[in-house]
Design an enzyme around this catalytic site. Structure first.
Site, mmCIF file in Angstrom:
data_model
loop_
_atom_site.group_PDB
_atom_site.id
_atom_site.type_symbol
_atom_site.label_atom_id
_atom_site.label_comp_id
_atom_site.label_asym_id
_atom_site.label_seq_id
_atom_site.Cartn_x
_atom_site.Cartn_y
_atom_site.Cartn_z
ATOM 1 N N GLY A 14 0.812 -1.210 0.000
ATOM 2 C CA GLY A 14 0.000 0.000 0.000
ATOM 3 C C GLY A 14 0.846 1.260 0.000
ATOM 4 N N SER A 15 1.843 1.305 -0.895
ATOM 5 C CA SER A 15 2.817 2.399 -0.822
ATOM 6 C C SER A 15 2.712 3.400 -1.964
ATOM 7 C CB SER A 15 4.238 1.825 -0.758
ATOM 8 O OG SER A 15 4.464 0.836 -1.743
ATOM 9 N N GLY A 18 0.222 8.281 0.797
ATOM 10 C CA GLY A 18 0.144 8.365 2.242
ATOM 11 C C GLY A 18 1.364 7.895 3.006
ATOM 12 N N TYR A 154 -12.285 -0.990 12.799
ATOM 13 C CA TYR A 154 -10.909 -0.581 12.484
ATOM 14 C C TYR A 154 -10.001 -0.841 13.693
ATOM 15 C CZ TYR A 154 -6.931 2.523 11.562
ATOM 16 O OH TYR A 154 -5.672 3.047 11.395
#
Length: 264
Positions: A14-15, A18, A154
């Site tokens: 997930g790079s 953010g 979460y």
């Protein structure tokens, strides 16, 4: 203190944006070969190009794969069979009342936030142990300690990451492999920035004012009294991923601005 990751290969899930992007940038700046991951090839290519501009001479490659599924994790491992540093960063969040969270949302959060790290750690940790060097870092959250009432699902997933991380660290006993968790507090990632823009538009306030009010209202124990930057979390991750952090193992390292009100 000089952090040198030359000769090390790092995978950050997930790079493309953010915190994950900031971590990838930090690791590349320290000399690591960095594998940028995201679901969409176009987004991965764009992130690699942006990182190349930001860190001239960096060794980068992209690996598009949806790590929220077993098949996606398998595809990523097939494309990148071996890494020295694994940063389990990918994650999702949303604000939703507990009574409105259906079963499928609980499953989705578990698959994305927890099982992605479980599957990839299972794939890469054995190699690290065989080579007697490696780093696994889970990007958890202060919400894993202070479960937020506005997103219990979460918080639960972030607590689960802490359990997995601590358990895996025990498997590294007596080796030069470490497994740790990093716990950011409220951070101005793209997702949070988008949320703050929505709040600002609804209230007629600036994004900065909306962010300050969010911290004051929802994270009143914050000592820095502001939303952190992705780079501030990345700095901790780069250190933990380095040889300098050799005695830090099985830890939950907070970059939460003091939100978690505890002395340990």
């Amino acid at each position: 203190m000089k952090i040198d990751l030359s000769g090390k290969t790092a995978l950050v899930t997930g790079s493309t944006t953010g915190i994950g992007f900031a971590i990838a940038k930090g690791l590349a700046g320290a000399g690591a070969e960095v594998v940028v991951n995201g679901r969409k090839p176009a987004a991965v290519d764009a992130a690699v190009a942006e990182l190349q501009r930001a860190v001239p001479g960096a060794v980068l490659r992209g690996a598009a794969a949806d790590v929220s599924t077993a098949a996606g994790c398998a595809a990523l491992v097939a494309a990148v069979p071996e890494v020295d540093i694994l940063v389990n960063n990918v994650g999702i969040f949303e604000l939703k009342d507990f009574f409105d969270i259906p079963d499928e949302d609980w499953t989705r959060f578990f698959e994305v936030n927890v099982m992605s790290g479980v599957r990839l750690s299972r794939a890469y940790l054995k190699g690290m142990l065989a080579r007697n060097w490696g780093r696994v870092v889970f990007i958890s959250s202060e919400s894993g300690v202070n479960i937020p009432v506005e997103m219990v699902h979460y918080g639960f997933s972030k607590t689960a990451q802490l359990s997995v991380s601590r358990g895996l660290a025990k498997l590294t006993r007596g080796t030069n492999v470490t497994v740790n968790s990093v716990l950011p507090g409220p951070t101005m990632s793209e997702g949070v920035k988008g949320f703050m823009k929505e709040v600002a538009e609804k209230t007629g306030k600036s994004v900065e004012a909306a962010a300050a009010e969010f911290v004051q209202t929802h994270r009143p124990t914050s000592i820095i009294a502001r939303i952190a930057t992705p780079e501030e979390t990345a700095n901790m991750v780069v250190y933990v991923a380095s040889p300098l952090a050799s005695a830090t193992n099985g830890a939950a390292l907070r970059v939460d601005g003091g939100v978690v009100d505890t002395i340990v």
